[in-house]
Design a protein around this motif. Sequence first.
Motif, PDB file in Angstrom:
ATOM      1  N   ALA A  50      15.282  44.998 -21.509  1.00  0.00           N
ATOM      2  CA  ALA A  50      14.420  43.863 -20.640  1.00  0.00           C
ATOM      3  C   ALA A  50      15.668  43.047 -20.164  1.00  0.00           C
ATOM      4  O   ALA A  50      15.877  42.257 -20.773  1.00  0.00           O
ATOM      5  N   LYS A  52      16.060  40.622 -18.136  1.00  0.00           N
ATOM      6  CA  LYS A  52      15.773  39.400 -17.708  1.00  0.00           C
ATOM      7  C   LYS A  52      16.434  38.449 -18.749  1.00  0.00           C
ATOM      8  O   LYS A  52      16.787  37.316 -18.530  1.00  0.00           O
ATOM      9  N   ASP A  71      14.854  47.603 -18.043  1.00  0.00           N
ATOM     10  CA  ASP A  71      13.609  47.165 -17.365  1.00  0.00           C
ATOM     11  C   ASP A  71      13.770  45.850 -16.759  1.00  0.00           C
ATOM     12  O   ASP A  71      14.571  45.096 -17.063  1.00  0.00           O
ATOM     13  N   THR A  94       8.894  46.514 -14.410  1.00  0.00           N
ATOM     14  CA  THR A  94       7.382  46.002 -14.736  1.00  0.00           C
ATOM     15  C   THR A  94       7.247  44.585 -14.099  1.00  0.00           C
ATOM     16  O   THR A  94       7.785  43.564 -14.284  1.00  0.00           O
ATOM     17  N   HIS A 186       2.607  44.721 -22.466  1.00  0.00           N
ATOM     18  CA  HIS A 186       3.729  43.953 -23.246  1.00  0.00           C
ATOM     19  C   HIS A 186       3.093  42.678 -23.778  1.00  0.00           C
ATOM     20  O   HIS A 186       2.269  41.875 -23.063  1.00  0.00           O
ATOM     21  N   SER A 189       6.763  37.844 -26.839  1.00  0.00           N
ATOM     22  CA  SER A 189       7.960  37.849 -27.419  1.00  0.00           C
ATOM     23  C   SER A 189       8.092  37.617 -29.102  1.00  0.00           C
ATOM     24  O   SER A 189       7.059  36.750 -29.297  1.00  0.00           O
ATOM     25  N   GLY A 221       8.068  44.989 -24.891  1.00  0.00           N
ATOM     26  CA  GLY A 221       9.276  44.424 -25.713  1.00  0.00           C
ATOM     27  C   GLY A 221       8.716  43.633 -26.812  1.00  0.00           C
ATOM     28  O   GLY A 221       7.679  43.671 -27.318  1.00  0.00           O
ATOM     29  N   GLY A 222       9.431  42.722 -27.230  1.00  0.00           N
ATOM     30  CA  GLY A 222       9.089  41.464 -27.963  1.00  0.00           C
ATOM     31  C   GLY A 222       9.371  41.660 -29.615  1.00  0.00           C
ATOM     32  O   GLY A 222       8.988  41.008 -30.450  1.00  0.00           O
ATOM     33  N   GLU A 263      10.446  48.283 -24.365  1.00  0.00           N
ATOM     34  CA  GLU A 263      11.264  47.238 -23.546  1.00  0.00           C
ATOM     35  C   GLU A 263      11.958  46.091 -24.288  1.00  0.00           C
ATOM     36  O   GLU A 263      11.595  44.939 -23.944  1.00  0.00           O
ATOM     37  N   PRO A 264      12.821  46.454 -25.119  1.00  0.00           N
ATOM     38  CA  PRO A 264      13.505  45.223 -26.009  1.00  0.00           C
ATOM     39  C   PRO A 264      14.391  44.554 -24.947  1.00  0.00           C
ATOM     40  O   PRO A 264      15.386  45.056 -24.344  1.00  0.00           O
ATOM     41  N   GLY A 265      14.296  43.079 -25.093  1.00  0.00           N
ATOM     42  CA  GLY A 265      15.333  42.445 -24.422  1.00  0.00           C
ATOM     43  C   GLY A 265      16.172  41.739 -25.474  1.00  0.00           C
ATOM     44  O   GLY A 265      16.896  42.031 -25.917  1.00  0.00           O
ATOM     45  N   LYS A 266      15.511  40.628 -26.125  1.00  0.00           N
ATOM     46  CA  LYS A 266      15.905  39.672 -27.254  1.00  0.00           C
ATOM     47  C   LYS A 266      16.744  40.692 -28.293  1.00  0.00           C
ATOM     48  O   LYS A 266      17.679  40.426 -28.810  1.00  0.00           O
ATOM     49  N   TYR A 360      18.140  35.059 -23.070  1.00  0.00           N
ATOM     50  CA  TYR A 360      17.716  33.654 -22.353  1.00  0.00           C
ATOM     51  C   TYR A 360      18.492  32.532 -22.791  1.00  0.00           C
ATOM     52  O   TYR A 360      17.951  31.352 -22.814  1.00  0.00           O
TER      53      TYR A 360
HETATM   54  C1  LIG Z   1      10.501  39.778 -21.068  1.00  0.00           C
HETATM   55  C2  LIG Z   1       9.864  40.886 -21.391  1.00  0.00           C
HETATM   56  C3  LIG Z   1      10.369  42.119 -22.200  1.00  0.00           C
HETATM   57  C4  LIG Z   1      11.087  41.668 -23.107  1.00  0.00           C
HETATM   58  O1  LIG Z   1      10.692  40.700 -24.123  1.00  0.00           O
HETATM   59  P1  LIG Z   1      11.931  40.407 -25.228  1.00  0.00           P
HETATM   60  O2  LIG Z   1      11.016  39.345 -26.176  1.00  0.00           O
HETATM   61  O3  LIG Z   1      13.017  39.822 -24.972  1.00  0.00           O
HETATM   62  O4  LIG Z   1      12.168  41.486 -26.012  1.00  0.00           O
HETATM   63  C5  LIG Z   1       9.673  43.356 -22.106  1.00  0.00           C
HETATM   64  N1  LIG Z   1       8.803  43.570 -21.213  1.00  0.00           N
HETATM   65  C6  LIG Z   1       8.274  42.887 -20.351  1.00  0.00           C
HETATM   66  C7  LIG Z   1       7.423  43.341 -19.304  1.00  0.00           C
HETATM   67  C8  LIG Z   1       8.939  41.517 -20.343  1.00  0.00           C
HETATM   68  O5  LIG Z   1       8.302  40.717 -19.103  1.00  0.00           O
END
Ligand SMILES: *Cc1c(COP(=O)(O)O)cnc(C)c1O
Length: 402
Positions: A50, A52, A71, A94, A186, A189, A221-222, A263-266, A360
């Motif tokens: 992810a 962003k 993502d 997404t 999703h 987070s 994600g999350g 969809e892992p971001g963090k 972030y």
């Molecule tokens: C922000 C987001 C994520 C990532 O969340 P994290 O807490 O950073 O893993 C995944 N999927 C979608 C659709 C998001 O908006």
Amino acid sequence: MFNPLSNEVLRQLADEFGTPLYVYDGEKIAEQYQLLQSAFNPASTRFFYACKSLTNINILRLINNLGCGIDCSSINEAYLAIQAGCSPNKILYTSNGIAFEEIVAATELGIHINIDSLSNLEKFGARFGHSYPVGIRLRPNIMAGGNLKISTGHEKSKFGIPLEDIQLVLDLVKTHNLQISGLHVHTGSEIKDVAVFLQVARLLIDLIPNFPELKCIDLGGGFKVPYQDNETGTDLKELGSKTAEIQAEIQRKFGKQLEIWFEPGKFLVSECGYLITKVNVLKQSGQILFAGINSGFNHLIRPMFYDAYHRIKNISHPNAPEKIYTITGNICETDQFAENRALAEIREGDYLVFYNAGAYGYEMASNYNARFKPAQVLIENGTSRLISRRDTLDDLLRLQIL
Ligand SMILES: *Cc1c(COP(=O)(O)O)cnc(C)c1O
């Protein structure tokens, strides 16, 4: 256990590139991706970063080179992913609350799309019918995540098509002969509890018979990462073995193999990142000892916006006896990073480092107070290099019409 960059390395980088400075350890990102690869079955699980959380093109390239997908939460992020060399098949958009034109633009790129409203799904059906596979983003009406601001699946959340509208989705699918290839949720987070992911998977499994062309279930994600010393993250080994069981169950019940997407971001970039700042002023006010640094919520907004906790360390004098500080910034706003925090005794000019600053952090930075955004440095294969320079006054004027 987490093995951060040493004080010495961080001090050297601060001396070389100046402060405030974001530093990212590429090796840590690779390590996190390896953890995912070893916890899940790589043959039937796909990961989309992810982006962003941190969109610098060098980071995207590194993550793409690891084999991870990307993502996106805007069409511009999708353009950045393409620019970074990611193939369309490994890019997922997404969406939430976006103009239909962006969805059309996404089809022109040939990337995967998750649609999050009946309105856009109807437009998509009218325009593309069966010709372009599409995922639907559902809202499970589950409250989960670190706090309300980062919780996206509850029954008052704007995200996703509410589960109770599933019949309307099915009507649209029928009317337009839509090719539904994915079901997406999703939930938010910082979800530590594996049970939340499983609860969502359960909801989606029940829907499978409605969508004969389904290829994947996307659980979003999350994944939680530890921000404090005594915290632990999401138990990925457990989630990995549970998702394998779920896939086996789907095979048994419906006779088909579905991929699981995340969809892992963090998880991928939080711990790789450091924000190094310098102490401008010390100020004693009654019982309170302020350490005022050359940064603010214009550089790292998470403490003010989410009440987030970031570990902070004095890397200039790490072994000095501790005192209690309130850490504040230099912008004209209440921008407090931490209250009553025990830190090795600070002198003006000392470097303070914020940990877990990769996700972030820079991405949510602004030029508020006409201050410059920090520079960013990436350490890769043992060498450190600038991946974005600090702003200059010209940058602040660049878009202004003089
Ligand atoms: C922000 C987001 C994520 C990532 O969340 P994290 O807490 O950073 O893993 C995944 N999927 C979608 C659709 C998001 O908006």
